[in-house]
Design a protein around this motif. Structure first.
Motif, PDB file in Angstrom:
ATOM      1  N   PHE A  50     115.428   8.849  74.475  1.00  9.79           N
ATOM      2  CA  PHE A  50     116.033   8.286  75.688  1.00  9.79           C
ATOM      3  C   PHE A  50     115.138   7.133  76.138  1.00  9.79           C
ATOM      4  CE2 PHE A  50     118.730  11.880  77.860  1.00  9.79           C
ATOM      5  CZ  PHE A  50     119.592  11.865  76.780  1.00  9.79           C
ATOM      6  N   ASP A  51     115.721   5.945  76.173  1.00  2.00           N
ATOM      7  CA  ASP A  51     114.995   4.801  76.717  1.00  2.00           C
ATOM      8  C   ASP A  51     115.233   4.798  78.223  1.00  2.00           C
ATOM      9  OD1 ASP A  51     113.881   2.462  77.496  1.00  2.00           O
ATOM     10  OD2 ASP A  51     114.905   1.200  76.015  1.00  2.00           O
ATOM     11  N   GLU A  52     114.256   5.355  78.929  1.00  2.00           N
ATOM     12  CA  GLU A  52     114.359   5.476  80.391  1.00  2.00           C
ATOM     13  C   GLU A  52     113.462   4.441  81.083  1.00  2.00           C
ATOM     14  OE1 GLU A  52     115.727   8.523  82.444  1.00  2.00           O
ATOM     15  OE2 GLU A  52     115.502  10.166  80.991  1.00  2.00           O
ATOM     16  N   VAL A  53     113.310   3.284  80.445  1.00  2.00           N
ATOM     17  CA  VAL A  53     112.479   2.241  81.054  1.00  2.00           C
ATOM     18  C   VAL A  53     113.059   1.828  82.411  1.00  2.00           C
ATOM     19  CG1 VAL A  53     111.649  -0.140  80.804  1.00  2.00           C
ATOM     20  CG2 VAL A  53     111.465   1.443  78.882  1.00  2.00           C
ATOM     21  N   ILE A  54     114.388   1.788  82.527  1.00  2.00           N
ATOM     22  CA  ILE A  54     115.001   1.533  83.839  1.00  2.00           C
ATOM     23  C   ILE A  54     115.244   2.829  84.606  1.00  2.00           C
ATOM     24  CG2 ILE A  54     117.111   0.816  85.065  1.00  2.00           C
ATOM     25  CD1 ILE A  54     117.489  -1.401  83.120  1.00  2.00           C
ATOM     26  N   THR A  55     115.845   3.803  83.948  1.00  2.00           N
ATOM     27  CA  THR A  55     116.336   4.993  84.660  1.00  2.00           C
ATOM     28  C   THR A  55     115.223   5.938  85.099  1.00  2.00           C
ATOM     29  OG1 THR A  55     116.708   6.057  82.526  1.00  2.00           O
ATOM     30  CG2 THR A  55     118.608   4.977  83.550  1.00  2.00           C
TER      31      THR A  55
ATOM     32  N   GLY B  37     108.719   2.617  81.640  1.00  3.42           N
ATOM     33  CA  GLY B  37     108.107   1.321  81.968  1.00  3.42           C
ATOM     34  C   GLY B  37     108.445   1.026  83.414  1.00  3.42           C
ATOM     35  N   LYS B  38     108.535  -0.248  83.762  1.00  8.25           N
ATOM     36  CA  LYS B  38     109.002  -0.668  85.079  1.00  8.25           C
ATOM     37  C   LYS B  38     108.403   0.168  86.226  1.00  8.25           C
ATOM     38  CE  LYS B  38     112.652  -3.388  83.149  1.00  8.25           C
ATOM     39  NZ  LYS B  38     113.553  -3.183  82.052  1.00  8.25           N
ATOM     40  N   ILE B  39     109.110   1.134  86.778  1.00 12.95           N
ATOM     41  CA  ILE B  39     108.654   1.817  87.994  1.00 12.95           C
ATOM     42  C   ILE B  39     107.270   2.452  87.830  1.00 12.95           C
ATOM     43  CG2 ILE B  39     109.094   3.840  89.476  1.00 12.95           C
ATOM     44  CD1 ILE B  39     112.078   3.120  89.357  1.00 12.95           C
TER      45      ILE B  39
ATOM     46  N   GLY C 228     121.824  -0.158  81.345  1.00 12.96           N
ATOM     47  CA  GLY C 228     121.570  -1.070  82.458  1.00 12.96           C
ATOM     48  C   GLY C 228     121.526  -2.522  82.029  1.00 12.96           C
ATOM     49  N   ASN C 229     121.551  -2.750  80.739  1.00  9.37           N
ATOM     50  CA  ASN C 229     121.328  -4.095  80.216  1.00  9.37           C
ATOM     51  C   ASN C 229     122.593  -4.782  79.685  1.00  9.37           C
ATOM     52  OD1 ASN C 229     118.305  -4.713  80.390  1.00  9.37           O
ATOM     53  ND2 ASN C 229     118.314  -2.630  79.587  1.00  9.37           N
ATOM     54  N   MET C 230     123.748  -4.160  79.930  1.00  5.77           N
ATOM     55  CA  MET C 230     125.031  -4.864  79.724  1.00  5.77           C
ATOM     56  C   MET C 230     125.770  -4.808  81.061  1.00  5.77           C
ATOM     57  SD  MET C 230     127.031  -2.078  77.307  1.00  5.77           S
ATOM     58  CE  MET C 230     126.203  -0.525  76.928  1.00  5.77           C
TER      59      MET C 230
ATOM     60  N   SER D 114     104.019  -2.409  78.040  1.00  4.58           N
ATOM     61  CA  SER D 114     105.368  -2.898  78.339  1.00  4.58           C
ATOM     62  C   SER D 114     106.386  -1.919  77.781  1.00  4.58           C
ATOM     63  CB  SER D 114     105.604  -4.284  77.710  1.00  4.58           C
ATOM     64  OG  SER D 114     105.634  -4.163  76.305  1.00  4.58           O
ATOM     65  N   GLY D 115     107.621  -2.077  78.240  1.00  3.54           N
ATOM     66  CA  GLY D 115     108.699  -1.266  77.700  1.00  3.54           C
ATOM     67  C   GLY D 115     108.935  -1.560  76.229  1.00  3.54           C
ATOM     68  N   THR D 116     108.780  -2.816  75.865  1.00  2.14           N
ATOM     69  CA  THR D 116     108.934  -3.214  74.459  1.00  2.14           C
ATOM     70  C   THR D 116     107.993  -2.421  73.562  1.00  2.14           C
ATOM     71  OG1 THR D 116     109.687  -5.450  74.990  1.00  2.14           O
ATOM     72  CG2 THR D 116     108.601  -5.155  72.861  1.00  2.14           C
ATOM     73  N   GLU D 117     106.736  -2.337  73.974  1.00  2.00           N
ATOM     74  CA  GLU D 117     105.759  -1.578  73.193  1.00  2.00           C
ATOM     75  C   GLU D 117     106.126  -0.107  73.136  1.00  2.00           C
ATOM     76  OE1 GLU D 117     101.372  -1.750  73.598  1.00  2.00           O
ATOM     77  OE2 GLU D 117     101.842  -3.408  74.936  1.00  2.00           O
TER      78      GLU D 117
ATOM     79  N   VAL E 203     118.888   5.579  72.889  1.00  2.00           N
ATOM     80  CA  VAL E 203     119.980   5.300  73.828  1.00  2.00           C
ATOM     81  C   VAL E 203     119.425   5.116  75.233  1.00  2.00           C
ATOM     82  CG1 VAL E 203     120.443   7.792  74.127  1.00  2.00           C
ATOM     83  CG2 VAL E 203     122.229   6.131  74.724  1.00  2.00           C
ATOM     84  N   GLU E 204     119.998   4.158  75.970  1.00  2.00           N
ATOM     85  CA  GLU E 204     119.778   4.106  77.416  1.00  2.00           C
ATOM     86  C   GLU E 204     120.729   5.156  77.998  1.00  2.00           C
ATOM     87  OE1 GLU E 204     119.500   0.129  79.554  1.00  2.00           O
ATOM     88  OE2 GLU E 204     120.322  -0.541  77.655  1.00  2.00           O
ATOM     89  N   PRO E 205     120.211   6.234  78.571  1.00  2.00           N
ATOM     90  CA  PRO E 205     121.096   7.307  79.030  1.00  2.00           C
ATOM     91  C   PRO E 205     122.057   6.857  80.139  1.00  2.00           C
ATOM     92  CG  PRO E 205     118.817   7.730  79.680  1.00  2.00           C
ATOM     93  CD  PRO E 205     118.790   6.558  78.751  1.00  2.00           C
TER      94      PRO E 205
ATOM     95  N   CYS F 193     122.986  -2.002  74.441  1.00  2.00           N
ATOM     96  CA  CYS F 193     121.753  -1.423  74.982  1.00  2.00           C
ATOM     97  C   CYS F 193     120.591  -2.335  74.618  1.00  2.00           C
ATOM     98  CB  CYS F 193     121.497  -0.023  74.414  1.00  2.00           C
ATOM     99  SG  CYS F 193     122.517   1.262  75.162  1.00  2.00           S
ATOM    100  N   TYR F 194     119.626  -2.445  75.516  1.00  2.00           N
ATOM    101  CA  TYR F 194     118.448  -3.271  75.275  1.00  2.00           C
ATOM    102  C   TYR F 194     117.231  -2.366  75.246  1.00  2.00           C
ATOM    103  CZ  TYR F 194     114.813  -6.836  76.003  1.00  2.00           C
ATOM    104  OH  TYR F 194     113.705  -7.646  75.889  1.00  2.00           O
ATOM    105  N   HIS F 195     116.420  -2.567  74.228  1.00  2.00           N
ATOM    106  CA  HIS F 195     115.216  -1.737  74.113  1.00  2.00           C
ATOM    107  C   HIS F 195     113.977  -2.608  73.934  1.00  2.00           C
ATOM    108  CE1 HIS F 195     117.966   1.627  73.872  1.00  2.00           C
ATOM    109  NE2 HIS F 195     118.575   1.076  72.838  1.00  2.00           N
ATOM    110  N   GLY F 196     113.951  -3.744  74.588  1.00  2.00           N
ATOM    111  CA  GLY F 196     112.827  -4.653  74.413  1.00  2.00           C
ATOM    112  C   GLY F 196     113.082  -5.588  73.244  1.00  2.00           C
ATOM    113  N   HIS F 197     112.100  -6.438  72.966  1.00  2.00           N
ATOM    114  CA  HIS F 197     112.376  -7.527  72.025  1.00  2.00           C
ATOM    115  C   HIS F 197     111.708  -7.359  70.662  1.00  2.00           C
ATOM    116  CE1 HIS F 197     108.486  -9.644  72.448  1.00  2.00           C
ATOM    117  NE2 HIS F 197     108.500  -9.088  73.644  1.00  2.00           N
TER     118      HIS F 197
HETATM  119  C1  LIG Z   1     113.189  -3.661  80.544  1.00  2.00           C
HETATM  120  C2  LIG Z   1     113.591  -2.756  79.442  1.00  2.00           C
HETATM  121  C3  LIG Z   1     112.843  -2.667  78.249  1.00  2.00           C
HETATM  122  C4  LIG Z   1     111.720  -3.595  77.934  1.00  2.00           C
HETATM  123  O1  LIG Z   1     110.649  -3.479  78.805  1.00  2.00           O
HETATM  124  P1  LIG Z   1     109.631  -4.731  78.932  1.00  2.00           P
HETATM  125  O2  LIG Z   1     108.566  -4.205  79.835  1.00  2.00           O
HETATM  126  O3  LIG Z   1     110.427  -5.871  79.483  1.00  2.00           O
HETATM  127  O4  LIG Z   1     109.129  -5.022  77.557  1.00  2.00           O
HETATM  128  C5  LIG Z   1     113.183  -1.681  77.342  1.00  2.00           C
HETATM  129  N1  LIG Z   1     114.228  -0.857  77.559  1.00  2.00           N
HETATM  130  C6  LIG Z   1     114.972  -0.932  78.667  1.00  2.00           C
HETATM  131  C7  LIG Z   1     116.092   0.031  78.874  1.00  2.00           C
HETATM  132  C8  LIG Z   1     114.698  -1.906  79.624  1.00  2.00           C
HETATM  133  O5  LIG Z   1     115.485  -2.021  80.697  1.00  2.00           O
END
Ligand SMILES: *Cc1c(COP(=O)(O)O)cnc(C)c1O
Length: 427
Positions: A239-244, A267-269, A211-213, A117-120, A206-208, A144-148
């Motif tokens: 760079f937290d590129e889980v979305i980007t 993550g994600k894609i 996307g989470n606000m 997961s992105g959190t991990e 940083v989310e470059p 910015c969100y970086h998982g939980h």
């Molecule tokens: C979704 C997201 C995460 C967390 O990923 P999960 O797979 O939901 O744990 C981390 N960082 C960013 C920027 C996200 O958008």
């Protein structure tokens, strides 16, 4: 619109699952829904709920479904792998292929480790940064969100901007004491923080593109300042590129904006719609990870063959010539349609967009930080969202999320979305 089956399923879900959902935003409370829609199936850019209502989808499972649902290569790769075994807890050729695709695509990644997961991914990247630097503080941006994981669930204390407090019960003060907070795009405060405490800072994450606000663009010079301050102080830039990643360009935001981090989280894609995450970066840093180095990180299902098969198939499809140009074009059409529609209304708005991720904020622009985003009229967003849903357009059920454009959207889908928005704003 009949949503009785969703209502019944939600009643049942609440008996067994906290709040009836497995991730809070799905409850749709942010838009005042009595219960979420339960999804039954999806194809291309369309989803169907449990009552058989069909929607054009602008959520894309929060980002992963950039190809839309049912892409033949992704589905085919999954079918083939299911019969061969769904988890071995041992290396596979598939994970090597996905790792190679990632290293070739993302400019700063030399070595990459798969997680679930992105959190991990973000949690592990911070550990690597701390292990490498021998320092303990991390800097994150508000909104910015970086998982939980605990260290990221930090809220700004009143008064002193950089003093972080737990943002959730169960997070200790000790944990968040190591997190320092700054407003997004606030180069001055960031510089002051590094001047004061630079030698304690292990990492700046940083989310470059935030996307989470809702979507917030990096102001000119902001990512460059992050890079420069980290280089000067010896902190690791993440760079937290889980979305980007693989969304705003084949090589992610770092390619699009031309600023290279030390570590990147993905993550994600990259999972093609299956659970996945990854962290990678400069060889020197990634070589500290076990078993090469002594920074511990592990996972029973990491590199899961189904996720690797789907992810590799998705990335191969995205690597075809012209894909990102087409995605940009579709996104531009969506943005133009929404902007023209909103201009017909009398409510202030501003549309933030970086290619195939965008947010229509219901406030005066510019929106450059979480403080700005919070000015948006969430009650108005809820009205808009309900109208769009009734018109067959499925948007993220929160003002503070992004519309995720997929390659499966047709011209007709985009026209329908624009017409639905026009009816709302002009009506
Ligand atoms: C979704 C997201 C995460 C967390 O990923 P999960 O797979 O939901 O744990 C981390 N960082 C960013 C920027 C996200 O958008």
């Amino acid at each position: 619109m009949n949503i009785q089956t969703s209502a019944r399923l939600f009643a049942e879900a609440q008996k067994y699952i906290p709040g009836g959902v497995n991730s809070p935003v799905r409850a749709m409370k942010g838009v005042g829904m009595p219960h979420p829609l339960f999804i039954n199936h999806a194809k291309g850019a369309h989803i169907w709920d449990a009552d058989g209502n069909e929607f054009v989808d602008f959520v894309s499972s929060w980002g992963p479904m950039i190809l839309g649902w049912g892409h033949p290569d992704v589905v085919g790769s999954l079918h083939a792998q299911v019969d061969r075994g769904t988890s071995y807890g041992a290396p596979t050729e598939l994970e090597v292929e996905l790792a190679r695709l990632i290293c070739e695509a993302v400019p700063s990644i030399e070595l990459v480790r798969m997680v679930n997961s992105g959190t991990e991914a973000t949690m592990s990247a911070v550990r690597v940064a701390r292990g490498f630097t021998g320092r303990e503080k991390i800097v994150k941006f508000i909104g910015c969100y970086h998982g939980h994981s605990d260290g990221f669930l930090a809220a700004a204390g009143s008064g002193v901007l950089t003093l972080a407090l737990p943002d959730s019960p169960g997070v200790t003060k000790g944990t968040t004491a190591d997190t320092l907070l700054v407003e997004y795009n606030d180069i001055e405060s960031l510089t002051a923080l590094f001047d004061e405490r630079g030698d304690e800072i292990a990492a700046l994450i940083v989310e470059p593109v935030a996307g989470n606000m809702g979507v917030v663009l990096p102001a000119p010079g902001f990512l460059e300042a992050c890079r420069e301050l980290c280089t000067q102080s010896g902190a690791v830039l993440i760079f937290d590129e889980v979305i980007t990643g693989f969304r705003v360009a084949w090589g992610g935001a770092q390619e699009r904006f031309g600023v290279l981090p030390d570590l990147t989280t993905l993550g994600k894609i990259i999972g093609g719609g299956l659970p996945v995450g990854a962290f990678g970066g400069r060889r020197e840093l990634m070589e500290t990870v076990a078993p090469l180095g002594s920074t511990y990180q592990a996972g029973t299902l990491s590199g899961n063959p189904l996720a690797m098969a789907a992810g590799a198939a998705a990335l191969r499809a995205l690597s075809e010539p012209g894909v990102y140009e087409r995605l940009e074009k579709l996104a531009r059409e969506v943005a133009e349609g929404l902007t023209a529609a909103a201009a017909k209304g009398d409510h202030p708005f501003t549309l933030n967009q970086v290619g195939p991720m965008m947010t229509l904020f219901f406030c005066e622009g510019p929106v450059q930080s979480f403080a700005d985003a919070k000015q948006a009229d969430t009650a108005y967003y809820a009205q808009y969202w309900r109208h769009m849903l009734e018109s067959g357009i499925y948007l993220a059920p929160s003002q503070f999320e992004a519309a995720m454009i997929s390659l499966a959207l047709s011209e007709d889908d985009i026209t329908r979305a624009a017409a639905a928005a026009t009816a709302f704003f002009a009506g």
